[in-house]
Design a protein around this motif. Sequence first.
Motif, PDB file in Angstrom:
ATOM      1  N   TRP A   1      28.333 -73.615 -88.243  1.00 11.96           N
ATOM      2  CA  TRP A   1      28.608 -72.745 -87.090  1.00 11.96           C
ATOM      3  C   TRP A   1      28.680 -73.507 -85.791  1.00 11.96           C
ATOM      4  N   GLN A   2      27.854 -74.569 -85.661  1.00 10.45           N
ATOM      5  CA  GLN A   2      27.950 -75.403 -84.447  1.00 10.45           C
ATOM      6  C   GLN A   2      29.308 -76.102 -84.381  1.00 10.45           C
ATOM      7  N   ALA A   3      29.878 -76.344 -85.571  1.00 13.02           N
ATOM      8  CA  ALA A   3      31.174 -77.023 -85.617  1.00 13.02           C
ATOM      9  C   ALA A   3      32.328 -76.044 -85.403  1.00 13.02           C
ATOM     10  N   GLY A   4      31.986 -74.771 -85.168  1.00 14.32           N
ATOM     11  CA  GLY A   4      33.027 -73.793 -84.833  1.00 14.32           C
ATOM     12  C   GLY A   4      33.774 -73.213 -86.023  1.00 14.32           C
ATOM     13  N   ILE A   5      33.114 -73.176 -87.182  1.00 18.60           N
ATOM     14  CA  ILE A   5      33.775 -72.633 -88.371  1.00 18.60           C
ATOM     15  C   ILE A   5      33.405 -71.160 -88.544  1.00 18.60           C
ATOM     16  N   THR A   6      34.390 -70.283 -88.364  1.00 15.53           N
ATOM     17  CA  THR A   6      34.166 -68.845 -88.523  1.00 15.53           C
ATOM     18  C   THR A   6      34.780 -68.387 -89.839  1.00 15.53           C
ATOM     19  N   THR A   7      34.047 -67.533 -90.552  1.00 14.94           N
ATOM     20  CA  THR A   7      34.540 -67.061 -91.857  1.00 14.94           C
ATOM     21  C   THR A   7      34.569 -65.537 -91.899  1.00 14.94           C
ATOM     22  N   ASP A   8      35.098 -65.006 -93.015  1.00 14.52           N
ATOM     23  CA  ASP A   8      34.980 -63.566 -93.244  1.00 14.52           C
ATOM     24  C   ASP A   8      33.556 -63.262 -93.704  1.00 14.52           C
TER      25      ASP A   8
ATOM     26  N   ILE B   1      38.869 -72.030 -86.802  1.00  5.74           N
ATOM     27  CA  ILE B   1      38.127 -73.249 -86.484  1.00  5.74           C
ATOM     28  C   ILE B   1      38.304 -73.533 -85.011  1.00  5.74           C
ATOM     29  N   ASP B   2      37.176 -73.695 -84.339  1.00  5.19           N
ATOM     30  CA  ASP B   2      37.262 -74.095 -82.947  1.00  5.19           C
ATOM     31  C   ASP B   2      36.544 -75.435 -82.851  1.00  5.19           C
ATOM     32  N   ALA B   3      37.315 -76.518 -82.979  1.00  2.00           N
ATOM     33  CA  ALA B   3      36.712 -77.849 -83.135  1.00  2.00           C
ATOM     34  C   ALA B   3      36.475 -78.565 -81.809  1.00  2.00           C
TER      35      ALA B   3
END
Length: 426
Positions: free
Chosen positions: A98-105, A116-118
């Motif tokens: 989550w800190q790396a900006g990975i959003t899932t369903d 992804i917000d990298a």
Amino acid sequence: MAFVVAKFGGTSVASPERIQMVARRLIASKQAGNQVVAVVSAMGKTTDELVGLAKALNPDPPAREMDMLLSTGEQVSMSLLAMAIQARGYKAKSFTGWQAGITTDENYSRAKIEDIDADRIKREVERGAIVIVAGFQGLSESGDITTLGRGGSDTTAVALAYGLGADVCEIYSDVDGVYTADPRVCPRAKKLDEICYDDMLELSSAGAGVLQARAVEFAKKYNVVIHSRSAFTDTPGTFIKEVTPSMEQAVISGIAHDTSEVKVTIRDLKDQYGIASTVFSALASNMVNVDMIIQNVSEEGHTDLTFTCPESDLERACETVERVLPKIGAREYVVDKNIAKVSLVGTGMKSSPGVAARAFTALAENQVNILLISTSPIRLSIVVEASQCANAVRCLHTAFDLDSDQVYEETQLSAEEIAAKMNKGR
Ligand code: ASP
Ligand code: MG
């Protein structure tokens, strides 16, 4: 200079020695002028052990808590790796999914990456750090930790490579690339220098264990070049990428085998409309993942229907079939667990006739009996008795001119010994 995302699987980070080896590899890449982001799996068999702990306390553990638990494995390895790099005098920083900006369903245990917000990772890399990201995890929109399905760190790596616009996604494991067949079964298998996404995807889905099929799918969709290579040597492995005109088109790229499926045959069911729909709707609603389906020619209004599914779904499959037997007027069903599926894969198949004939002739000459057959434009799968699996793979490998001059020998050194050798003097 390149932007590299490097993923290390569980065996590559299984012990402090191996984590040292990974640290050194990442530092060497950084020294060569690359910008480096690493993605790690949990150490060794950690994920399995965590699953075991959960089952000891609750036979049917709630999916949300399961993901809370399993995501911890990767957090251990990411922080240890960052410490190992720092101890060698280099900047390193670890981040959770989550800190790396990975959003899932919201699908716990098999979540799909939605965004992804990298930016944060990118900033840290630009400040000169080697960034380590925990694989296999993300955050759902409602703010819960999710995991991406077993083997999901490959997908994290590919997704990050895309999000960061990296030049390559290196996937390190205990095998040194993609082979034309599993060398442990077919010692004349050879390592491929490159393979196109479609062929790799079929091979992964047909049982080749090197890469998670979902990661390959993701890479294909976003055109991320994957380099599958060994964590224990410096030899280049296999590049998975878009086909280029320079790639020589063999008819068959590789042969995969899979012994994890079982065969279920329903005997003497009514041959009339609606029967197949009844059977397969019931199987689907009971979450049985059906692979191959064969229906025999009917005799006097009755026929046999055979399907294969993963052995892990067998209990649910039997339950379902038993329940629908009276509805479809069938007499009985039989289960055969001793089967293996052998698949020939190659985009080149589309433009070369006679693949089936060549395969069946080779099998006939080697007295391998075929139980089931299924095809796609770039795959020919046959089911044989499990005891004939290796024989089938080898004779097909020879028949399609895939044999290497060299015979593969499993390395005599253990991974620990290789690690010790590589650690020396650095
Ligand atoms: N640790 C997870 C698993 O064992 C994810 C991974 O290894 O890719 O499935
Ligand atoms: Mg793994």
